[in-house]
Design a protein around this motif. Sequence first.
Motif, PDB file in Angstrom:
ATOM      1  N   ARG A  21       3.645  -1.225  15.342  1.00  0.00           N
ATOM      2  CA  ARG A  21       3.649  -1.358  16.811  1.00  0.00           C
ATOM      3  C   ARG A  21       3.737  -2.820  17.213  1.00  0.00           C
ATOM      4  O   ARG A  21       4.503  -3.192  18.112  1.00  0.00           O
ATOM      5  N   TYR A  22       2.957  -3.660  16.527  1.00  0.00           N
ATOM      6  CA  TYR A  22       2.992  -5.100  16.809  1.00  0.00           C
ATOM      7  C   TYR A  22       4.383  -5.671  16.560  1.00  0.00           C
ATOM      8  O   TYR A  22       4.939  -6.386  17.406  1.00  0.00           O
ATOM      9  N   LEU A  23       4.968  -5.367  15.407  1.00  0.00           N
ATOM     10  CA  LEU A  23       6.283  -5.920  15.068  1.00  0.00           C
ATOM     11  C   LEU A  23       7.351  -5.456  16.055  1.00  0.00           C
ATOM     12  O   LEU A  23       8.215  -6.247  16.462  1.00  0.00           O
ATOM     13  N   LEU A  24       7.300  -4.191  16.446  1.00  0.00           N
ATOM     14  CA  LEU A  24       8.305  -3.663  17.367  1.00  0.00           C
ATOM     15  C   LEU A  24       8.175  -4.252  18.766  1.00  0.00           C
ATOM     16  O   LEU A  24       9.158  -4.697  19.366  1.00  0.00           O
ATOM     17  N   VAL A  25       6.943  -4.251  19.301  1.00  0.00           N
ATOM     18  CA  VAL A  25       6.746  -4.727  20.677  1.00  0.00           C
ATOM     19  C   VAL A  25       6.919  -6.237  20.760  1.00  0.00           C
ATOM     20  O   VAL A  25       7.650  -6.745  21.626  1.00  0.00           O
ATOM     21  N   SER A  26       6.279  -6.978  19.872  1.00  0.00           N
ATOM     22  CA  SER A  26       6.437  -8.436  19.887  1.00  0.00           C
ATOM     23  C   SER A  26       7.880  -8.821  19.604  1.00  0.00           C
ATOM     24  O   SER A  26       8.422  -9.742  20.228  1.00  0.00           O
ATOM     25  N   GLY A  27       8.521  -8.107  18.673  1.00  0.00           N
ATOM     26  CA  GLY A  27       9.912  -8.383  18.364  1.00  0.00           C
ATOM     27  C   GLY A  27      10.814  -8.124  19.554  1.00  0.00           C
ATOM     28  O   GLY A  27      11.745  -8.903  19.823  1.00  0.00           O
ATOM     29  N   ALA A  28      10.534  -7.049  20.296  1.00  0.00           N
ATOM     30  CA  ALA A  28      11.353  -6.726  21.462  1.00  0.00           C
ATOM     31  C   ALA A  28      11.226  -7.807  22.535  1.00  0.00           C
ATOM     32  O   ALA A  28      12.229  -8.230  23.135  1.00  0.00           O
ATOM     33  N   PHE A  29       9.996  -8.276  22.775  1.00  0.00           N
ATOM     34  CA  PHE A  29       9.815  -9.303  23.805  1.00  0.00           C
ATOM     35  C   PHE A  29      10.279 -10.672  23.324  1.00  0.00           C
ATOM     36  O   PHE A  29      10.694 -11.509  24.133  1.00  0.00           O
ATOM     37  N   ALA A  30      10.233 -10.927  22.020  1.00  0.00           N
ATOM     38  CA  ALA A  30      10.811 -12.164  21.492  1.00  0.00           C
ATOM     39  C   ALA A  30      12.322 -12.146  21.678  1.00  0.00           C
ATOM     40  O   ALA A  30      12.932 -13.178  22.034  1.00  0.00           O
ATOM     41  N   TRP A  31      12.936 -10.998  21.440  1.00  0.00           N
ATOM     42  CA  TRP A  31      14.383 -10.842  21.662  1.00  0.00           C
ATOM     43  C   TRP A  31      14.712 -11.035  23.145  1.00  0.00           C
ATOM     44  O   TRP A  31      15.680 -11.734  23.496  1.00  0.00           O
ATOM     45  N   ALA A  32      13.876 -10.455  24.027  1.00  0.00           N
ATOM     46  CA  ALA A  32      14.091 -10.623  25.470  1.00  0.00           C
ATOM     47  C   ALA A  32      13.944 -12.087  25.872  1.00  0.00           C
ATOM     48  O   ALA A  32      14.665 -12.573  26.753  1.00  0.00           O
ATOM     49  N   THR A  33      13.031 -12.790  25.213  1.00  0.00           N
ATOM     50  CA  THR A  33      12.838 -14.212  25.506  1.00  0.00           C
ATOM     51  C   THR A  33      14.085 -15.007  25.145  1.00  0.00           C
ATOM     52  O   THR A  33      14.494 -15.916  25.881  1.00  0.00           O
ATOM     53  N   ASN A  34      14.692 -14.686  24.008  1.00  0.00           N
ATOM     54  CA  ASN A  34      15.904 -15.402  23.594  1.00  0.00           C
ATOM     55  C   ASN A  34      17.051 -15.197  24.582  1.00  0.00           C
ATOM     56  O   ASN A  34      17.918 -16.058  24.718  1.00  0.00           O
ATOM     57  N   ILE A  35      17.026 -14.056  25.275  1.00  0.00           N
ATOM     58  CA  ILE A  35      18.057 -13.788  26.279  1.00  0.00           C
ATOM     59  C   ILE A  35      17.689 -14.424  27.621  1.00  0.00           C
ATOM     60  O   ILE A  35      18.511 -15.094  28.254  1.00  0.00           O
ATOM     61  N   ARG A  36      16.453 -14.226  28.033  1.00  0.00           N
ATOM     62  CA  ARG A  36      16.006 -14.703  29.353  1.00  0.00           C
ATOM     63  C   ARG A  36      15.750 -16.206  29.372  1.00  0.00           C
ATOM     64  O   ARG A  36      16.038 -16.888  30.358  1.00  0.00           O
ATOM     65  N   GLU A  37      15.174 -16.735  28.294  1.00  0.00           N
ATOM     66  CA  GLU A  37      14.824 -18.152  28.202  1.00  0.00           C
ATOM     67  C   GLU A  37      15.349 -18.718  26.882  1.00  0.00           C
ATOM     68  O   GLU A  37      14.579 -19.042  25.978  1.00  0.00           O
ATOM     69  N   PRO A  38      16.664 -18.811  26.725  1.00  0.00           N
ATOM     70  CA  PRO A  38      17.222 -19.281  25.442  1.00  0.00           C
ATOM     71  C   PRO A  38      16.701 -20.670  25.076  1.00  0.00           C
ATOM     72  O   PRO A  38      16.638 -21.562  25.913  1.00  0.00           O
ATOM     73  N   GLY A  39      16.299 -20.792  23.822  1.00  0.00           N
ATOM     74  CA  GLY A  39      15.793 -22.074  23.337  1.00  0.00           C
ATOM     75  C   GLY A  39      14.320 -22.295  23.562  1.00  0.00           C
ATOM     76  O   GLY A  39      13.774 -23.319  23.125  1.00  0.00           O
ATOM     77  N   LEU A  40      13.627 -21.349  24.216  1.00  0.00           N
ATOM     78  CA  LEU A  40      12.204 -21.535  24.512  1.00  0.00           C
ATOM     79  C   LEU A  40      11.368 -21.655  23.244  1.00  0.00           C
ATOM     80  O   LEU A  40      10.388 -22.391  23.200  1.00  0.00           O
ATOM     81  N   TYR A  41      11.770 -20.913  22.203  1.00  0.00           N
ATOM     82  CA  TYR A  41      11.018 -20.944  20.938  1.00  0.00           C
ATOM     83  C   TYR A  41      11.679 -21.845  19.894  1.00  0.00           C
ATOM     84  O   TYR A  41      11.348 -21.778  18.714  1.00  0.00           O
ATOM     85  N   ALA A  42      12.591 -22.688  20.330  1.00  0.00           N
ATOM     86  CA  ALA A  42      13.277 -23.588  19.399  1.00  0.00           C
ATOM     87  C   ALA A  42      12.277 -24.511  18.714  1.00  0.00           C
ATOM     88  O   ALA A  42      11.381 -25.070  19.361  1.00  0.00           O
ATOM     89  N   GLY A  43      12.411 -24.651  17.405  1.00  0.00           N
ATOM     90  CA  GLY A  43      11.532 -25.523  16.652  1.00  0.00           C
ATOM     91  C   GLY A  43      10.170 -24.942  16.341  1.00  0.00           C
ATOM     92  O   GLY A  43       9.300 -25.639  15.812  1.00  0.00           O
ATOM     93  N   LEU A  44       9.948 -23.660  16.665  1.00  0.00           N
ATOM     94  CA  LEU A  44       8.642 -23.034  16.460  1.00  0.00           C
ATOM     95  C   LEU A  44       8.652 -22.046  15.291  1.00  0.00           C
ATOM     96  O   LEU A  44       7.768 -21.193  15.200  1.00  0.00           O
ATOM     97  N   PRO A 134       1.852 -20.617  22.913  1.00  0.00           N
ATOM     98  CA  PRO A 134       1.897 -19.275  22.319  1.00  0.00           C
ATOM     99  C   PRO A 134       3.255 -18.638  22.546  1.00  0.00           C
ATOM    100  O   PRO A 134       3.957 -18.961  23.510  1.00  0.00           O
ATOM    101  N   THR A 135       3.622 -17.742  21.659  1.00  0.00           N
ATOM    102  CA  THR A 135       4.885 -17.024  21.780  1.00  0.00           C
ATOM    103  C   THR A 135       4.609 -15.526  21.847  1.00  0.00           C
ATOM    104  O   THR A 135       3.456 -15.089  21.764  1.00  0.00           O
ATOM    105  N   ALA A 136       5.660 -14.748  21.952  1.00  0.00           N
ATOM    106  CA  ALA A 136       5.515 -13.291  21.990  1.00  0.00           C
ATOM    107  C   ALA A 136       4.895 -12.741  20.712  1.00  0.00           C
ATOM    108  O   ALA A 136       4.441 -11.598  20.682  1.00  0.00           O
ATOM    109  N   TRP A 137       4.870 -13.549  19.651  1.00  0.00           N
ATOM    110  CA  TRP A 137       4.298 -13.106  18.384  1.00  0.00           C
ATOM    111  C   TRP A 137       2.806 -13.412  18.272  1.00  0.00           C
ATOM    112  O   TRP A 137       2.173 -13.060  17.282  1.00  0.00           O
TER     113      TRP A 137
END
Length: 247
Positions: A21-44, A134-137
Amino acid sequence: MDSLLVLILSAAAMTAIVGTRYLLVSGAFAWATNIREPGLYAGLDIQIKREIGWSLASAAIYGIPAGIVAWGWDSFGWTQIYTDVNAFPAWYLPVSVFLYLGAHDTWFYWTHRLMHRPFWFKAAHAVHHESRPPTAWAAMAFHPWEALSGAFVIPVLVFLIPVHVGALGTVLAIMTIMGVTNHMGWECFPKFIVNGSLGRWLITATHHQKHHDAYRGNYGLYFRFWDKMCGTDLGLGDWSRRPHERG
């Protein structure tokens, strides 16, 4: 099948469910972050790997008591979980969800506030705050002592407050989604909610990011009730800059 083996299998199954559940939900919102806020997790990348490692360890700590409860409920009828939707009046379904969220929020507020005392912060809670930003993970990235403090809340409540299995699933879904969205570094709720009357009592990323910026106040999980009652509500965070650009 031997009851001890069933218990072990139940704990293992629930651990796998919580982890997946954690991997699916966090992964889904991390994917959404890459679309909505590209580069937000760059270098992390290193930070995210660490968050995933701590979170999967937390999944086992959460999964074991949940597995014990599921085993007891299925084998012996323990707990106040029920499956017949007519066992209680229809109005009790949403009330039970609110009771669980309120009780969980109360426990979380006071244990989270305790975790910011110097001894407990250094011993456990510092692990969570190593995520800058913090990130979606990061939602379950806890030291085992901190994970243990939260792992027994819902398992204890099911012995005390009657809850339909569907309502319990709703509580767990809200817990997972709120935990992830509050940490992902951008606000997914519309401004009319965040800045409106509902936002004055509901915790979203805008509110919780302030906690990660200031390392104090805004201790709640779902609601701002205890923060307001205890004078620890710091208001909403500043989103004029991206989280990793803040001092």
